[in-house]
Design a protein around this motif. Structure first.
Motif, mmCIF file in Angstrom:
data_model
loop_
_atom_site.group_PDB
_atom_site.id
_atom_site.type_symbol
_atom_site.label_atom_id
_atom_site.label_comp_id
_atom_site.label_asym_id
_atom_site.label_seq_id
_atom_site.Cartn_x
_atom_site.Cartn_y
_atom_site.Cartn_z
ATOM 1 N N GLU A 70 8.254 -9.448 3.806
ATOM 2 C CA GLU A 70 7.709 -10.213 2.746
ATOM 3 C C GLU A 70 8.660 -10.201 1.634
ATOM 4 O O GLU A 70 8.963 -11.525 0.953
ATOM 5 N N LEU A 89 4.530 -3.092 1.445
ATOM 6 C CA LEU A 89 3.497 -2.359 0.637
ATOM 7 C C LEU A 89 2.580 -3.402 0.582
ATOM 8 O O LEU A 89 2.597 -4.567 -0.332
ATOM 9 N N THR A 92 -0.567 -4.165 -3.389
ATOM 10 C CA THR A 92 0.400 -3.857 -4.506
ATOM 11 C C THR A 92 -0.430 -3.614 -5.791
ATOM 12 O O THR A 92 -0.257 -2.854 -6.684
#
Ligand code: IPD
Ligand code: CA
Ligand code: CA
Length: 268
Positions: A70, A89, A92
């Motif tokens: 990402e 993650l 977020t």
């Protein structure tokens, strides 16, 4: 107990390694909530750090493989037929708000096909793994999608498009339809865990659009290996590539597609 391939072992240990940093940073966040700048810069740092750990661990074990991550994007390795698709993650906004529901998502794509997936919630230590043809697991327990067949008794997870994302109107039309004929709709804020919940039979189904490959690549394999069906919301095209996802068991999936069918840009 799941027999893990060497590649899946590499993915699991990379996820556990990066998780340590995320847990530490998640704990630190409490002290930052009061700072005027707010926690968003801090979260970006936590996110980037987790991605760097994952990249280092995965490339140490498999130096030739390519990446789609990402934060750092696509990076070709010597072997272009194999790549890691990584969200360091996922969730977020939950992380930033101190909500302990977020995950690391890692998928392995080989010759265009997802062959292994890991979704790991570091706070709850929930580890979801799947390998193509090898089933899906939650920690060491084999997963099976829910057996429910009655739409009216079924619970669905979804994702709500936010500021800057397209499709608000279409989403509201679809939500209006699903909420009026199902037992309920949930919005947890972590696409990879939404799919893991479908694989685990906690949710009967899930739909969302405008996602990215790193949000869903691992989770889609989890659902399929748990006996579920995953297509795009429209029913055609590749859900990993398009970021449009509708997941459920064999009985509910065609019903879900039917309920979600709207004349896009027009009337329901
Ligand atoms: C987001 C989460 C969320 C989904 C969003 C994603 P991020 O990922 O998966 O559930 O609704 O569309 O962007 O930004 O937290 O990694
Ligand atoms: Ca994500
Ligand atoms: Ca992310």
């Amino acid at each position: 107990m799941a027999l893990r391939s060497p590649n899946l072992n590499v993915m699991v240990s990379a996820a556990r390694m990066a998780a340590k940093g995320l847990i530490r940073d998640f704990g630190e966040l409490e002290n930052l909530q009061v700072s005027r700048k707010g926690p968003s810069d801090f979260v970006t740092v936590a996110d980037t750090r987790a991605e760097q750990i994952l990249k280092a661990e995965l490339s140490r074990a498999r130096p030739d493989y390519s990446f789609l991550m990402e934060e750092s994007g696509a990076q070709d390795g010597a072997d272009k037929t194999r790549r890691w698709i990584v969200d360091p993650l996922d969730g977020t906004l939950n992380f930033m708000h101190g909500i302990p529901h977020f995950a690391i998502s890692i998928a392995l794509e080989e010759k265009g096909e997802i062959t292994a997936g890991v979704v790991y919630n570091p706070v709850t230590d929930d580890l979801y793994t799947a390998e193509k043809g090898g089933g899906a697991y939650h920690n060491d327990r084999r997963l099976r999608v829910a057996a429910r067949t009655n739409f009216a008794e079924s619970v669905f997870a979804t994702g709500i498009p936010f500021q800057g994302r397209p499709g608000h109107r279409e989403f509201l039309m679809r939500l209006a339809r699903v909420m009026s004929v199902s037992a309920g709709v949930r919005r947890f804020g972590v696409a990879s865990l939404d799919l893991a919940f479908v694989a685990a039979g906690r949710m009967d189904g899930y739909w969302e659009e405008t996602l990215q490959p790193w949000d869903v690549a691992a989770g889609i394999l989890l659902v399929r290996e748990a006996g579920g069906y995953v297509t795009t919301v429209q029913g055609t095209g590749n859900p990993v590539a398009t970021g449009s996802v509708a997941a459920a068991n064999a009985a509910l999936h065609p019903q879900l597609l039917k309920v979600l069918k709207i004349d896009e840009g027009g009337a329901a």
